[in-house]
Design a protein around this motif. Structure first.
Motif: not given
Length: 615
Positions: A393-398, A448-452, A610-615
């Protein structure tokens, strides 16, 4: 309800009655402040009467009869099997006993005829044995040492616990306070008569069935009871003494409460706060009923009582103490241990504590049932999923604190005492729902990279430090090296010299602005993205603040691993590093220059890690 009030002066209170300390009563916890307040109250009243009536009469008995009586407070007792238990008021009664012991010693110094009388107010004798009226059974050796004056105060044995330590410390305060005020025999004897004859307490003797209610309502004036102390009274008050002794339920309660309170004062209140919510609350609205200040009442109300079955149910109380209370306090103590020090078996509880995610306690206790065979696996899964949900949520500004709180209770309700396999879907469904709400469209992809893409400086400082700490931890773990600094220091240490701070790779200067078409707004937005940030130790951050990128690159040597990957020498003869790159398909490369393309490259690389850490 059967209550028998009885007005008594100190002479009568301590005459021929042995007071046993009920399991309701805490240890003797009065310290200097309430003791001196009691002394000051009593002595002030005595001084006013002393001035009013003069002090020349030799007939002290007649003189003291003119003094007005002074009401000290109420104490509550309960008689069982011809033993009188103090339900409430032992803090004050114990302090009065200490004052009597001091007066007894001072009477000896003055060779006053009142010494034997005072002795009889402290102890009684039957044959060759003596009994202290205030019968602190576990601390009798300390009381005896004070009474006999058999050792200097600093040599009195206080190994029996906090009661013994406070007995000695408070006796010393009483002696220091009273001695200069009772400066002659006449004043001393007059004060002693006043103390024994004119100070009044009200004794309320209550029936056993009424004890829990009375105990909750009546509190000592000096130190108010804590909610967990009141809860103890309401629970144990339903049980008969024989069962309490046989099952050692008072000892069980004290051991479990002590185990939690060892972490910080009154931590047990926080246990009940999360425990009740974990088992009973499905929404924030329901959770409001189970606060830290009134759980001792709410547990006996209809909604909670349907679950706990503690109201007017001695059998239910016994089962609760022996099973649920014991299991979940042990669980909570383990969780607190995991928050204080990094544990390789349960790292995510510690990670959540770095982000101050205390709601993990609610979720963890919600997922576990009594004696849960999946406990360790659930702790790891719930704490990991909590960390993952928060970071995604943090990394996708949500992220929003209100929606986070609401989501926590929805997840808690769904995983409550459910199998391990149900945990991940509950978290993922909630993440998908929150992202969909934020996007205004269904979220098929949970990261999503779009949100990241635009994420960066707007994140709170602690989380940014945490994010880069996890990046460094990932590199360390996958290249078989130790982290240069531990997680706790990286996230929490913020001093100007040894603390860690967020550093902009691109300093605010004209050459760097030119790389972005001299568009100041674009430059600010881009350099604030995570790909344009680093975590540096304070002095390194200050020294490189306005340097060109070429100079900054030199200062990144021997700092954190993520910082060093900008430099060419980070890749020389590093087989483990090359292996990590090929294993995960990560596109690390040195960057001798840094502009828009390089910043985007680093940002994408962070997304991949990050996609690997929080897979």
């Amino acid at each position: 309800m059967d209550i028998s009030p009885d007005k008594q002066n100190i002479d009568k209170v301590f005459s021929n009655t042995t007071y046993y300390i009920d399991f309701y009563q805490r240890q003797y916890k009065w310290t200097k402040e309430p003791v001196l307040r009691l002394l000051e109250d009593v002595y002030h009243r005595f001084s006013e009467e002393y001035k009013r009536h003069g002090n020349t009469s030799n007939d002290l008995e007649k003189e003291i009869s003119k003094y007005a009586w002074y009401y000290l407070n109420t104490y509550v007792t309960n008689k069982i099997d011809n033993k009188l238990y103090v339900v409430d008021g032992q803090q004050r009664l114990t302090t009065l006993t200490l004052i009597l012991i001091y007066l007894h010693h001072q009477a000896g110094e003055y060779k006053s005829v009142l010494q034997n009388w005072l002795s009889n107010k402290i102890i009684g004798q039957s044959g060759f044995s003596t009994t202290f009226w205030m019968n602190h059974e576990a601390h009798l050796s300390t009381l005896k040492a004070l009474y006999d004056k058999s050792a200097p105060l600093d040599k009195v044995d206080v190994s029996s616990g906090i009661t013994a330590r406070n007995l000695v410390a408070n006796y010393e305060e009483i002696e220091k306070w009273l001695r200069p005020r009772l400066e002659n025999q006449h004043k001393f004897e007059l004060f002693t008569l006043y103390f024994l004859r004119r100070l009044v307490l009200i004794n309320l003797e209550v029936a056993q069935t009424d004890v829990p209610m009375v105990f909750e309502v009546i509190n000592d004036r000096g130190v108010r009871l804590k909610p967990y102390e009141i809860l103890k009274g309401k629970l144990l008050g339903q049980l008969d003494k024989e069962e309490l002794d046989r099952l050692e339920l008072n000892e069980l309660w004290e051991d479990q409460v002590g185990k939690i309170n060892d972490f910080w004062e009154d931590a047990i209140d926080e246990f009940f706060f999360y425990y009740l919510r974990s088992k009973l609350a499905n929404t924030i609205g329901e959770a409001k009923k189970y606060g830290q200040d009134d759980y001792h009442r709410v547990m006996f109300e209809d909604g909670a009582d349907r679950y706990f079955k503690l109201s007017h149910n001695p059998k239910g109380v016994t089962e609760f103490l022996l099973k649920d209370f014991q299991y979940f306090t042990n669980l909570f103590a383990r969780l607190l241990e995991y928050t204080t020090e990094y544990n390789e078996q349960q790292p995510y509880v510690f990670f959540n504590s770095l982000n101050e995610i205390d709601s993990q306690f609610l979720l963890l206790m919600s997922s576990c049932s009594r004696n849960d065979p999946e406990e360790a696996a659930k702790i790891k899964e719930v704490s990991y999923q909590t960390d993952r949900l928060f970071c995604m949520l943090q990394l996708q500004r949500s992220y929003d604190s209100n929606t986070w709180a609401q989501a926590t209770f929805r997840i808690s309700a769904r995983i409550r005492e459910q199998p391990l396999a149900s945990i991940r879907p509950a978290f993922e469904d909630e993440l998908r729902e929150l992202l969909s709400t934020n996007r205004g469209a269904p979220a098929d992809n949970l990261f999503s990279y779009g949100l990241f893409k635009e994420t960066g400086i707007e994140l709170n400082r602690r989380f940014k430090r945490y994010f880069f700490a996890r990046i460094d931890g990932f590199i360390a773990d996958n290249t078989n090296v130790n982290m240069k600094h531990n997680y706790q220091d990286l996230v929490l240490k913020t001093g100007s010299v040894n603390g860690f701070h967020i550093e902009h790779i691109l300093s605010y200067n004209r050459p760097n602005q030119a790389l972005f078409g001299n568009d100041e707004e674009v430059f600010e937005r881009e350099r604030n993205r995570l790909g344009g940030l680093l975590l540096l130790k304070g002095k390194d951050n200050i020294s490189s603040n306005n340097e060109s990128y070429t100079k900054k690159l030199k200062s990144y040597a021997n700092t954190l691993y993520w910082n060093e990957t900008l430099r060419e020498d980070a890749y020389k003869s590093k087989k483990d590093f090359q292996h990590m790159m090929s294993t995960y398909g990560l596109k690390f490369q040195p960057l001798p220059a840094f502009g828009p393309d390089e910043l985007e490259e680093r940002h994408k690389l962070l997304f991949d890690i990050a996609s690997i850490i929080w897979k």
